[in-house]
Design a protein around this motif. Structure first.
Motif, mmCIF file in Angstrom:
data_model
loop_
_atom_site.group_PDB
_atom_site.id
_atom_site.type_symbol
_atom_site.label_atom_id
_atom_site.label_comp_id
_atom_site.label_asym_id
_atom_site.label_seq_id
_atom_site.Cartn_x
_atom_site.Cartn_y
_atom_site.Cartn_z
ATOM 1 N N GLN A 239 0.829 -1.206 0.000
ATOM 2 C CA GLN A 239 0.000 0.000 0.000
ATOM 3 C C GLN A 239 0.862 1.255 0.000
ATOM 4 O OE1 GLN A 239 -3.527 -0.095 -0.175
ATOM 5 N NE2 GLN A 239 -3.048 1.999 -0.803
ATOM 6 N N LEU A 240 1.959 1.236 0.763
ATOM 7 C CA LEU A 240 2.879 2.377 0.747
ATOM 8 C C LEU A 240 3.438 2.591 -0.654
ATOM 9 C CD1 LEU A 240 4.935 1.898 4.051
ATOM 10 C CD2 LEU A 240 3.515 3.870 3.481
ATOM 11 N N ASP A 241 3.792 1.495 -1.312
ATOM 12 C CA ASP A 241 4.343 1.595 -2.665
ATOM 13 C C ASP A 241 3.289 2.121 -3.642
ATOM 14 O OD1 ASP A 241 6.432 1.087 -4.645
ATOM 15 O OD2 ASP A 241 5.158 -0.543 -5.326
ATOM 16 N N ALA A 242 2.063 1.594 -3.527
ATOM 17 C CA ALA A 242 0.995 2.022 -4.439
ATOM 18 C C ALA A 242 0.674 3.503 -4.280
ATOM 19 C CB ALA A 242 -0.258 1.186 -4.185
ATOM 20 N N GLY A 244 2.834 5.712 -3.330
ATOM 21 C CA GLY A 244 4.043 6.505 -3.526
ATOM 22 C C GLY A 244 4.543 7.157 -2.256
ATOM 23 N N ASP A 245 4.322 6.488 -1.112
ATOM 24 C CA ASP A 245 4.610 7.107 0.190
ATOM 25 C C ASP A 245 5.912 6.641 0.840
ATOM 26 O OD1 ASP A 245 2.398 8.711 0.197
ATOM 27 O OD2 ASP A 245 1.141 7.325 1.338
ATOM 28 N N PHE A 246 6.737 5.853 0.142
ATOM 29 C CA PHE A 246 7.959 5.365 0.775
ATOM 30 C C PHE A 246 8.920 6.508 1.134
ATOM 31 C CE2 PHE A 246 7.375 0.837 -0.666
ATOM 32 C CZ PHE A 246 7.473 0.299 0.603
ATOM 33 N N HIS A 247 8.799 7.640 0.473
ATOM 34 C CA HIS A 247 9.683 8.764 0.786
ATOM 35 C C HIS A 247 9.015 9.771 1.721
ATOM 36 C CE1 HIS A 247 12.586 7.229 -2.025
ATOM 37 N NE2 HIS A 247 11.689 7.219 -2.996
ATOM 38 N N ASP A 248 7.831 9.445 2.189
ATOM 39 C CA ASP A 248 7.122 10.279 3.164
ATOM 40 C C ASP A 248 7.267 9.602 4.520
ATOM 41 O OD1 ASP A 248 5.346 11.554 4.843
ATOM 42 O OD2 ASP A 248 3.700 11.609 3.396
ATOM 43 N N ILE A 249 8.191 10.092 5.346
ATOM 44 C CA ILE A 249 8.509 9.418 6.598
ATOM 45 C C ILE A 249 7.308 9.380 7.532
ATOM 46 C CG2 ILE A 249 9.384 11.489 7.728
ATOM 47 C CD1 ILE A 249 10.661 7.830 8.097
ATOM 48 N N THR A 250 6.450 10.373 7.472
ATOM 49 C CA THR A 250 5.256 10.360 8.323
ATOM 50 C C THR A 250 4.342 9.201 7.946
ATOM 51 O OG1 THR A 250 5.339 12.756 8.620
ATOM 52 C CG2 THR A 250 3.235 11.670 9.080
#
Length: 307
Positions: A239-242, A244-250
């Protein structure tokens, strides 16, 4: 509830299908920040990524880094001594063991003075013989003492203790022990340790399996919960990958916090249940029946090997 058992080495081999594995890596340091994570290894190499998954067992170096506490501070010694034996059986003896349990069986009764487990490692190519192992366990508060007799005794002395303790069993139940040669007894004593964590920090480092909730084998649930951990974590990471949140540390911390919270609650309950299960195996209820409910007698189903 159906109980599915798999021989571990074969299961691991199957799980490794088409996965590029680098063996012999030993973690020395882990650096992580809002941008990513880098793992350093003893051989001088390193690897970078978005998430580090510590699925590295009871003595997890990843856990040590994450909590900044050594395993000796976290693991609890289970007061249960263990002697382990291995042997190959064929012909009638092989059939008799399969009749007691096609894959495995337990010997549990408060009057026995021990808890026994007998398992089939694998059937040999001839189809008429197989490799077995057994564990002979007894309550022992001193098992972690460096001077414990299991630390210094010979393989023959360990086997003699097992044979003496099991002498009162019916012949069909003591046969597996009597057929075991002294050289089939594991030299080093096995000390069980379990682990129950209240919480884990949320970062780019996550834990699963024994690294997070090591437990005794009395309920056979350790690998089961490791699989559940992996499935749930895979969904979180997908879900993080989908998104695009892997670079959003929060977003990463929020997702990891949710995973850790559920995993520790479920895993901790399993640790406690496993811990009490081996204790309950030594008790009888007030009505005189075995304290553990759901116990069944061995089926002793006739087995005939194909000629």
């Amino acid at each position: 509830m159906p109980f599915i058992r798999a021989e571990r080495s074969r299961l691991r081999k199957w799980l490794l299908t088409n996965l590029p594995i680098q063996w012999g890596k030993h973690v020395t340091e882990i650096h992580h920040d809002d941008a990513g994570v880098e793992v350093f290894f003893k051989d001088g190499t390193s690897a970078k990524g978005d998430i580090v998954v510590g699925a590295d067992g009871v003595y997890s170096p990843v856990r040590t880094h994450l909590l900044q506490r050594p395993s000796s501070d976290l693991l609890q010694v289970v007061p249960l001594s263990a002697i382990v034996g291995e042997l190959t059986l064929s012909g009638d003896a092989f059939e008799r063991q399969l009749a007691l349990g096609h894959s495995a069986y337990n010997l549990i009764n408060p009057e026995l003075g021990f808890i026994g487990f007998v398992g089939l490692h694998y059937v040999l190519p001839d189809g008429k013989s197989g490799r077995f192992y057994w564990m002979f366990m007894q309550p022992d508060a001193e098992v972690n003492d460096s001077q414990h007799w299991l630390q210094t005794s010979t393989q023959q002395e360990k086997l003699a203790h097992v044979l003496q303790t099991t002498a009162g069993l019916p012949p069909k139940l003591r046969e597996i022990f009597e057929l075991t040669p002294a050289e089939g007894i594991r030299k080093e004593p096995h000390i069980w340790r379990d682990l129950e964590l209240d919480s884990l920090p949320s970062s780019r480092v996550v834990l699963l399996g024994d690294a997070a909730h090591a437990m005794t084998p009395s309920r056979g649930e350790g690998a089961f919960h490791a699989f559940i951990d992996a499935i749930k974590l895979a969904k979180v990471l997908a879900q993080l990958d989908a998104d695009g949140d892997f670079h959003d540390i929060t977003a990463v911390k929020t997702a990891v916090a949710g995973y850790h919270e559920e995993m520790l609650r479920r895993g901790g309950a399993a640790v406690r249940a496993s811990r009490s299960s081996y204790q309950d195996a030594q008790k009888r209820a007030e009505d005189g029946n075995h304290f553990i409910t759901g116990m069944k007698q061995l089926s002793n189903e006739p087995i005939v090997l194909a000629s």
